[in-house]
Design a protein around this motif. Sequence first.
Motif, PDB file in Angstrom:
ATOM      1  N   ALA B 180       0.856  -1.187   0.000  1.00  0.00           N
ATOM      2  CA  ALA B 180       0.000   0.000   0.000  1.00  0.00           C
ATOM      3  C   ALA B 180       0.897   1.243   0.000  1.00  0.00           C
ATOM      4  CB  ALA B 180      -0.907   0.003   1.229  1.00  0.00           C
ATOM      5  N   ASP B 181       0.306   2.397   0.182  1.00  0.00           N
ATOM      6  CA  ASP B 181       1.093   3.609   0.386  1.00  0.00           C
ATOM      7  C   ASP B 181       0.280   4.564   1.255  1.00  0.00           C
ATOM      8  OD1 ASP B 181      -0.723   4.982  -1.265  1.00  0.00           O
ATOM      9  OD2 ASP B 181       0.445   4.518  -3.053  1.00  0.00           O
ATOM     10  N   ALA B 182       0.791   5.778   1.421  1.00  0.00           N
ATOM     11  CA  ALA B 182       0.175   6.706   2.374  1.00  0.00           C
ATOM     12  C   ALA B 182      -1.281   7.012   2.015  1.00  0.00           C
ATOM     13  CB  ALA B 182       0.993   7.997   2.443  1.00  0.00           C
ATOM     14  N   ALA B 183      -1.622   6.868   0.729  1.00  0.00           N
ATOM     15  CA  ALA B 183      -2.980   7.227   0.301  1.00  0.00           C
ATOM     16  C   ALA B 183      -4.045   6.306   0.907  1.00  0.00           C
ATOM     17  CB  ALA B 183      -3.064   7.186  -1.218  1.00  0.00           C
ATOM     18  N   ILE B 184      -3.632   5.156   1.398  1.00  0.00           N
ATOM     19  CA  ILE B 184      -4.604   4.193   1.928  1.00  0.00           C
ATOM     20  C   ILE B 184      -5.322   4.766   3.154  1.00  0.00           C
ATOM     21  CG2 ILE B 184      -3.103   2.994   3.588  1.00  0.00           C
ATOM     22  CD1 ILE B 184      -5.323   1.167   1.084  1.00  0.00           C
ATOM     23  N   TRP B 185      -4.744   5.811   3.767  1.00  0.00           N
ATOM     24  CA  TRP B 185      -5.319   6.363   5.000  1.00  0.00           C
ATOM     25  C   TRP B 185      -6.345   7.449   4.731  1.00  0.00           C
ATOM     26  CZ3 TRP B 185      -4.437   3.371   8.878  1.00  0.00           C
ATOM     27  CH2 TRP B 185      -3.224   2.676   8.995  1.00  0.00           C
ATOM     28  N   SER B 186      -6.652   7.749   3.478  1.00  0.00           N
ATOM     29  CA  SER B 186      -7.439   8.956   3.220  1.00  0.00           C
ATOM     30  C   SER B 186      -8.827   8.894   3.880  1.00  0.00           C
ATOM     31  CB  SER B 186      -7.535   9.215   1.721  1.00  0.00           C
ATOM     32  OG  SER B 186      -8.062   8.080   1.087  1.00  0.00           O
ATOM     33  N   ALA B 187      -9.477   7.737   3.846  1.00  0.00           N
ATOM     34  CA  ALA B 187     -10.820   7.653   4.426  1.00  0.00           C
ATOM     35  C   ALA B 187     -10.752   7.872   5.942  1.00  0.00           C
ATOM     36  CB  ALA B 187     -11.451   6.298   4.117  1.00  0.00           C
ATOM     37  N   ALA B 285       1.126  -9.086 -10.155  1.00  0.00           N
ATOM     38  CA  ALA B 285       0.165  -8.491 -11.090  1.00  0.00           C
ATOM     39  C   ALA B 285       0.778  -7.346 -11.884  1.00  0.00           C
ATOM     40  CB  ALA B 285      -1.056  -7.997 -10.321  1.00  0.00           C
ATOM     41  N   THR B 286       0.581  -7.378 -13.200  1.00  0.00           N
ATOM     42  CA  THR B 286       1.010  -6.259 -14.045  1.00  0.00           C
ATOM     43  C   THR B 286      -0.185  -5.624 -14.742  1.00  0.00           C
ATOM     44  OG1 THR B 286       1.429  -7.784 -15.855  1.00  0.00           O
ATOM     45  CG2 THR B 286       3.310  -7.198 -14.487  1.00  0.00           C
ATOM     46  N   HIS B 287      -1.381  -6.156 -14.502  1.00  0.00           N
ATOM     47  CA  HIS B 287      -2.581  -5.601 -15.116  1.00  0.00           C
ATOM     48  C   HIS B 287      -3.668  -5.433 -14.051  1.00  0.00           C
ATOM     49  CE1 HIS B 287      -0.481  -7.309 -18.558  1.00  0.00           C
ATOM     50  NE2 HIS B 287      -1.115  -6.397 -19.280  1.00  0.00           N
ATOM     51  N   PRO B 288      -4.521  -4.440 -14.233  1.00  0.00           N
ATOM     52  CA  PRO B 288      -5.627  -4.269 -13.276  1.00  0.00           C
ATOM     53  C   PRO B 288      -6.446  -5.549 -13.135  1.00  0.00           C
ATOM     54  CG  PRO B 288      -5.540  -2.400 -14.780  1.00  0.00           C
ATOM     55  CD  PRO B 288      -4.528  -3.390 -15.271  1.00  0.00           C
ATOM     56  N   TRP B 294      -7.036 -10.243  -6.184  1.00  0.00           N
ATOM     57  CA  TRP B 294      -6.241 -10.283  -4.947  1.00  0.00           C
ATOM     58  C   TRP B 294      -6.603  -9.108  -4.051  1.00  0.00           C
ATOM     59  CZ3 TRP B 294      -4.771 -14.899  -4.748  1.00  0.00           C
ATOM     60  CH2 TRP B 294      -4.362 -15.574  -5.920  1.00  0.00           C
ATOM     61  N   LEU B 295      -6.886  -7.955  -4.640  1.00  0.00           N
ATOM     62  CA  LEU B 295      -7.318  -6.809  -3.831  1.00  0.00           C
ATOM     63  C   LEU B 295      -8.645  -7.129  -3.148  1.00  0.00           C
ATOM     64  CD1 LEU B 295      -6.480  -3.713  -6.079  1.00  0.00           C
ATOM     65  CD2 LEU B 295      -5.180  -4.638  -4.163  1.00  0.00           C
ATOM     66  N   TYR B 309     -10.883   1.080  -9.008  1.00  0.00           N
ATOM     67  CA  TYR B 309      -9.951   1.014  -7.882  1.00  0.00           C
ATOM     68  C   TYR B 309      -8.708   0.231  -8.310  1.00  0.00           C
ATOM     69  CZ  TYR B 309      -8.429   0.545  -3.028  1.00  0.00           C
ATOM     70  OH  TYR B 309      -7.712   0.626  -1.860  1.00  0.00           O
ATOM     71  N   ALA B 310      -8.919  -0.905  -8.967  1.00  0.00           N
ATOM     72  CA  ALA B 310      -7.790  -1.735  -9.395  1.00  0.00           C
ATOM     73  C   ALA B 310      -6.932  -0.996 -10.424  1.00  0.00           C
ATOM     74  CB  ALA B 310      -8.302  -3.045  -9.981  1.00  0.00           C
ATOM     75  N   ARG B 311      -7.597  -0.274 -11.319  1.00  0.00           N
ATOM     76  CA  ARG B 311      -6.832   0.476 -12.332  1.00  0.00           C
ATOM     77  C   ARG B 311      -5.960   1.545 -11.661  1.00  0.00           C
ATOM     78  NH1 ARG B 311     -10.765  -0.218 -16.022  1.00  0.00           N
ATOM     79  NH2 ARG B 311     -12.064   1.459 -15.180  1.00  0.00           N
ATOM     80  N   ALA B 312      -6.561   2.262 -10.717  1.00  0.00           N
ATOM     81  CA  ALA B 312      -5.801   3.306 -10.026  1.00  0.00           C
ATOM     82  C   ALA B 312      -4.644   2.695  -9.244  1.00  0.00           C
ATOM     83  CB  ALA B 312      -6.721   4.097  -9.099  1.00  0.00           C
ATOM     84  N   ALA B 313      -4.923   1.557  -8.594  1.00  0.00           N
ATOM     85  CA  ALA B 313      -3.867   0.909  -7.814  1.00  0.00           C
ATOM     86  C   ALA B 313      -2.742   0.445  -8.730  1.00  0.00           C
ATOM     87  CB  ALA B 313      -4.439  -0.269  -7.036  1.00  0.00           C
ATOM     88  N   MET B 314      -3.110  -0.106  -9.867  1.00  0.00           N
ATOM     89  CA  MET B 314      -2.090  -0.625 -10.803  1.00  0.00           C
ATOM     90  C   MET B 314      -1.251   0.517 -11.358  1.00  0.00           C
ATOM     91  SD  MET B 314      -1.271  -3.737 -11.677  1.00  0.00           S
ATOM     92  CE  MET B 314       0.494  -3.472 -11.817  1.00  0.00           C
TER      93      MET B 314
END
Lengths: 324, 415
Positions: B180-187, B285-288, B294-295, B309-314
């Motif tokens: 993950a990264d710092a953005a996971i905390w936004s909610a 994974a290399t594609h959304p 897995w997400l 969500y998957a596209r943004a994460a990828m």
Amino acid sequence: MAMMRYAEALNLALREEMARDDSVFVFGEDVAAYGGVFKVTQGLAEAFGDRVRDTPISEQTLTAMAVTAAMAGSRPVLEIMYADFLPLSLDALINQASVYHYIWNGQVSMPFVLRTQGGGGVGTGAQHAKSLDAMVAHVPGLKVVAPVTPADARALLKAAIRDPHPVIFLEHKLLYNLRGEVPEEDDAPGEIGRARLVREGGDVSIFATSRMVLEAEKAADDLAGDGIAAEVIDLRSLRPLDLGAITASVAKTNHAVVVNEGWRFCGYTAELAATIMDRAFDDLDAPVERVATRDMPIPYAETLEREVIPDAAAIAAAARRALA
Amino acid sequence: MATPITIGAAAGEYMEAVLVTEWRARPGDRVRAGDVVAVVETAKAATEVEAPCDGVLGRIAAGEGGEVAIDTPLGFILAEGEDEGEAETAGEPEYAAASDPAPETRQATPMPAPARQPGGRVVASPVARRLARAAGLDLSHLAGSGPRGRIKRRDVEAALAAAPGVDAALPVVLLHGFAADAAIWSALAAELGRDRALLRPELPGHGKAPPPPGAGFNGLVAPMLEWLDAQQAARLHLVGHSLGGAVALALAGQRPGRIASLTLIAPAGLGPGIDGEALAGICRATHPESLLPWLRRLVADPGLIGDDYARAAMAGRGAALRAAQTALAGRLFPDGTQGFDLRPVLAGVDVPLRLIWGREDAILPWRQALAAPGHAGLHLLPGTGHMPHVEAPQLVARILREVLAAAQSGGGDRA
């Protein structure tokens, strides 16, 4: 990984993109037979023939040619030898390149790159040492990038060439000999619009562009001697700005210093300072400190030039003012 | 007898006080009735104040930049030949209190002077104002240590530290999990609100952070320890999720004096079991399309994770990042097993400690929470998977607020 100079990394990017896409071509003054005055295009004419072309000295015409070639489906890479000559290109940039996509409702794309180099520090005087970043970053429809490391130079030039919109690619004459690691095996283009965290720190954020990033790093070393942890962020992309990186850093440190080698008045640092106030006012613990070139012509004499162009000492002093 | 100069009807009925911006006459100047002697700023405009009678301008009771109540004289006009002394005795005792709004303030804080501009505006930096507002601190009596007496963050923090019972405004550190990264905390950050200082550093090899300098779990902890040591706040509240929970726990173990409270959300490091298949799938994974299933395993309700969500994460998972995380996963979770054990560290945690775990967590089984010591609180969230801060941000925020309040009311003062 390979160690290479900034100029070599740019050369590699041009070779890779020209090999990858036949529509990419390079033109400008002394780029073919001479290999470019900073040797960025060295050997390209031998490798790619008439896709690398020398032109007469007429930046206005050259930029208009780039616009029309891009509209016709090519991906031109134009070299303007000195950023000081950008004003000659401005009509084609402001009235043509940046607006056609808009006024023709997206029916036209404008995939061209204008490479140029600016900045002072080696006594090239008032007509060959300017940083006119703000003049191009002012224009909606233009992207403006200014990589500092060889790896970014390669990745962002590749991204610029592949971008469907006009990209002004700002180099610096004192960066060409800078050596750095370039991941040759990873030939993915960079991402325009993402800043680079150069150094993490919790006390003050220093946002810098182009060669000023190197000065900011030296300033951070100096500040560390006083126990001040400066965070240094290389904006890389002057437009679009990485607003998330800027606001996150200011939220952490509450103090911001903005650095650009252009003039101060109506300069790029003014935009950065205003942006930080717009986006992060409640996180500020002091006014944003601006470090920029004095509002006067760049002197020829290097001793005087040093007084006019910002350096690490000026950046460190600004950081200390912010923290006062 | 001195004649008082008053504002009269100029102020308007909405106002209790006006600001004196200019005196057009100086003490000793001869004035005539109707001469403009001063200019005051009212709610609507700058208003000229006229001399009520002929005479000589005597003592000025409210100087330029001073604020004066509308029923209070700005100054006095003396009759020809009348001396200042008479005017003093005539006017001063009656009006002294009104013309000097805060004598007790001056006594309370001798130096430096309170950061007030003419007119009574407090000069404080935006972040100082925000923190003070959040803590209910009145800045008007605070001395500023910044340039020209500006109140800075450090002044507010010092005042809060000196005043028991108010929110000490210690920052809250949020450490994200693997991949993950710092953005996971936004909610969660949105739920906690802007007035809480949140720090969201990224783990090595994640987001914008460089890959870890060393191999194994300690290679991950060392840079975060360096980061923690660089933080200004005396103490911080630590919150960590999954791998970030393990890092938070390790930090708490190594710097117990810097930690005000510890909240672990489905933390790693409390047992060998982990869903290695999901880790491998995310790394690979290399594609959304290949990332999406897995997400979805991370959450109890797969509907939470859509194609977008998957596209943004990828999009955030470039080749270099994937390579760094694959290498990291190989070292931390060899053969789909947690290769590091922080249970001894957990047993020694002495600050307020909470564990939050989703009952439907498919990545790390919630029963690993049973390693916690007796003083820890355990929250088991029904209908929640491995991402409580994403799946149930309101509830996690509520728990966190309780932890922060408990730590501030004395529970975290062991350091």
